[in-house]
Design a protein around this motif. Structure first.
Motif, PDB file in Angstrom:
ATOM      1  N   PRO A 182       1.482 -71.502 -46.134  1.00 44.92           N
ATOM      2  CA  PRO A 182       0.721 -70.270 -45.866  1.00 44.92           C
ATOM      3  C   PRO A 182       1.442 -69.329 -44.905  1.00 44.92           C
ATOM      4  CG  PRO A 182      -0.755 -72.158 -45.853  1.00 44.92           C
ATOM      5  CD  PRO A 182       0.635 -72.708 -45.908  1.00 44.92           C
ATOM      6  N   GLU A 183       2.058 -69.884 -43.854  1.00 42.25           N
ATOM      7  CA  GLU A 183       2.796 -69.047 -42.907  1.00 42.25           C
ATOM      8  C   GLU A 183       4.031 -68.430 -43.573  1.00 42.25           C
ATOM      9  OE1 GLU A 183       0.394 -71.879 -40.489  1.00 42.25           O
ATOM     10  OE2 GLU A 183       1.724 -72.087 -42.212  1.00 42.25           O
ATOM     11  N   LEU A 184       4.707 -69.222 -44.400  1.00 41.06           N
ATOM     12  CA  LEU A 184       5.874 -68.705 -45.116  1.00 41.06           C
ATOM     13  C   LEU A 184       5.456 -67.562 -46.031  1.00 41.06           C
ATOM     14  CD1 LEU A 184       8.807 -68.753 -46.097  1.00 41.06           C
ATOM     15  CD2 LEU A 184       8.181 -70.629 -47.645  1.00 41.06           C
ATOM     16  N   LYS A 185       4.385 -67.758 -46.774  1.00 40.69           N
ATOM     17  CA  LYS A 185       3.906 -66.731 -47.691  1.00 40.69           C
ATOM     18  C   LYS A 185       3.553 -65.451 -46.935  1.00 40.69           C
ATOM     19  CE  LYS A 185       0.198 -65.899 -51.095  1.00 40.69           C
ATOM     20  NZ  LYS A 185      -0.571 -64.886 -50.334  1.00 40.69           N
ATOM     21  N   THR A 186       2.837 -65.572 -45.829  1.00 36.29           N
ATOM     22  CA  THR A 186       2.441 -64.407 -45.042  1.00 36.29           C
ATOM     23  C   THR A 186       3.655 -63.664 -44.518  1.00 36.29           C
ATOM     24  OG1 THR A 186       0.349 -65.418 -44.395  1.00 36.29           O
ATOM     25  CG2 THR A 186       1.169 -63.639 -43.000  1.00 36.29           C
ATOM     26  N   TYR A 187       4.633 -64.426 -44.024  1.00 37.28           N
ATOM     27  CA  TYR A 187       5.836 -63.787 -43.484  1.00 37.28           C
ATOM     28  C   TYR A 187       6.583 -63.029 -44.579  1.00 37.28           C
ATOM     29  CZ  TYR A 187      10.286 -63.098 -41.127  1.00 37.28           C
ATOM     30  OH  TYR A 187      11.406 -62.530 -40.587  1.00 37.28           O
ATOM     31  N   LEU A 188       6.774 -63.657 -45.717  1.00 35.77           N
ATOM     32  CA  LEU A 188       7.526 -63.024 -46.800  1.00 35.77           C
ATOM     33  C   LEU A 188       6.813 -61.788 -47.343  1.00 35.77           C
ATOM     34  CD1 LEU A 188       8.722 -66.187 -48.777  1.00 35.77           C
ATOM     35  CD2 LEU A 188      10.063 -64.771 -47.199  1.00 35.77           C
ATOM     36  N   GLU A 189       5.504 -61.829 -47.364  1.00 36.77           N
ATOM     37  CA  GLU A 189       4.728 -60.698 -47.870  1.00 36.77           C
ATOM     38  C   GLU A 189       4.963 -59.435 -47.062  1.00 36.77           C
ATOM     39  OE1 GLU A 189       0.763 -62.802 -49.861  1.00 36.77           O
ATOM     40  OE2 GLU A 189       0.776 -62.291 -47.724  1.00 36.77           O
ATOM     41  N   HIS A 190       5.303 -59.584 -45.787  1.00 38.74           N
ATOM     42  CA  HIS A 190       5.438 -58.423 -44.912  1.00 38.74           C
ATOM     43  C   HIS A 190       6.882 -57.956 -44.742  1.00 38.74           C
ATOM     44  CE1 HIS A 190       1.350 -59.768 -43.825  1.00 38.74           C
ATOM     45  NE2 HIS A 190       1.153 -58.502 -43.511  1.00 38.74           N
ATOM     46  N   LEU A 191       7.813 -58.574 -45.429  1.00 39.40           N
ATOM     47  CA  LEU A 191       9.200 -58.147 -45.330  1.00 39.40           C
ATOM     48  C   LEU A 191       9.426 -56.881 -46.158  1.00 39.40           C
ATOM     49  CD1 LEU A 191      11.209 -61.506 -45.663  1.00 39.40           C
ATOM     50  CD2 LEU A 191      10.709 -60.204 -43.576  1.00 39.40           C
ATOM     51  N   PRO A 192      10.396 -56.053 -45.763  1.00 40.09           N
ATOM     52  CA  PRO A 192      10.744 -54.882 -46.576  1.00 40.09           C
ATOM     53  C   PRO A 192      11.118 -55.305 -47.991  1.00 40.09           C
ATOM     54  CG  PRO A 192      11.788 -54.764 -44.420  1.00 40.09           C
ATOM     55  CD  PRO A 192      11.178 -56.131 -44.511  1.00 40.09           C
ATOM     56  N   LYS A 193      10.769 -54.499 -48.959  1.00 39.44           N
ATOM     57  CA  LYS A 193      10.980 -54.871 -50.362  1.00 39.44           C
ATOM     58  C   LYS A 193      12.314 -54.375 -50.922  1.00 39.44           C
ATOM     59  CE  LYS A 193       6.756 -56.426 -50.234  1.00 39.44           C
ATOM     60  NZ  LYS A 193       6.530 -57.869 -50.019  1.00 39.44           N
TER      61      LYS A 193
END
Length: 305
Positions: free
Chosen positions: A159-170
């Motif tokens: 869950p933490e990995l998913k949240t972090y990746l979701e907020h990275l620049p695309k």
């Protein structure tokens, strides 16, 4: 590089064969638009290798000029320096300028350990911003980024990995490497990880090391491959393993693969240029490419070590 190291006498017992393509890889490549030639990049992990003096670097090259020499031989680097220190735009710009002589050169920075190992992706917004502010100074020399998680980063942290990746620049591609064995040993964990990466358009690092065959997972959540190949000082198996990789990448190309980043590691890094040279030579022969190969002061050492 010590990850996945086995004793030389244990090498004959290792099954180096590549696993079949998982369903995700087949689906990803089938859905990819393959209207451009496959982009292939071959490089190493560091430019500051004194062992390469007299091999591909002139004997009296100073440390400050190692990067100037490295860019003459390779078209990318898996930039591990950014793992240990967060560099500002001023330093990054100087590195980028050194690569101007090689128009297609790309730096592929590793996320700072402050983000991945110390903060473990939690409360890392400020550090991540600083990291991106620095590496964006590479400009058109910036390749994909590489997020390596610690050996004790377990599937419980998905869950933490998913949240972090979701907020990275695309706008900058990212690849993720996990090392805890439970990511691979438990089918539910493997499925959850790679399906999450696929939904987020995040790539997966494939690390081919002798003692960790589970990390050769062959999952492609995106139509791009990021391969960290760990050799064994030019053991004969290094060459047969490379041959199998080239054949698989050729198959992936025909299925829709768009790019491959092939980074050479050796437990004794003095031998990385020789095997990287072999990789480029085989790409050229089997995929009809024209990759620039390292230029050895003794040309014969390039192919035969």
């Amino acid at each position: 590089m010590e990850f996945g190291r086995v004793k030389p006498e244990e090498l004959p017992e290792v099954d180096f064969s590549l696993p079949p393509d998982p369903a995700l890889t087949i689906a990803t490549l089938k859905a990819a638009k393959n209207d451009r030639p496959l982009q292939v990049h071959v490089g190493c992990a560091k430019w500051g290798r004194k062992e390469w003096l007299g091999k591909i670097y002139p004997p009296k090259t100073k440390d400050a000029n190692f990067l100037d020499e490295y860019v003459k031989h390779f078209d990318c680097i898996e930039l591990n320096a950014t793992f240990y220190q967060t560099y500002g735009p001023a330093t990054i710009s100087k590195w980028a300028a050194k690569a101007d002589i090689n128009p297609g050169f790309k730096f592929c920075p590793k996320f700072s350990q402050s983000i991945s190992h110390i903060r473990r992706l939690k409360n890392a917004e400020e550090i991540t911003t600083q990291f991106y502010e620095g590496i964006l100074a590479f400009g058109d020399k910036l390749g994909p980024l590489f997020l390596q998680l610690s050996d004790n980063y377990t599937p419980k942290s998905l869950p933490e990995l998913k949240t972090y990746l979701e907020h990275l620049p695309k706008d900058v591609p990212v690849f993720v490497e996990v090392r805890h064995k439970d990511w691979y040993a438990v089918p539910e964990n493997r499925e959850a990880l790679f399906s999450t990466l696929h939904r987020l358009n995040i790539g997966a690092v494939i690390t081919d090391a002798s003692g960790r065959r589970d990390c050769v997972h062959m999952n492609l959540p995106t139509p791009h491959a990021f391969i960290r190949f760990v050799g064994n000082s030019l053991d004969r198996t290094d060459y047969t393993r490379v041959d199998e990789w080239i054949d698989r990448i050729k198959q992936w190309r025909d299925m829709g693969l768009q790019s491959v980043w092939f980074f050479m590691h050796q437990h004794d890094e003095r031998y990385s240029p020789e095997l990287a040279d072999y990789v480029s030579d085989q790409f050229n022969k089997k995929l009809n490419l024209n990759l620039h190969r390292p230029q050895f002061m003794d040309r014969d050492k390039g192919l035969f070590g």
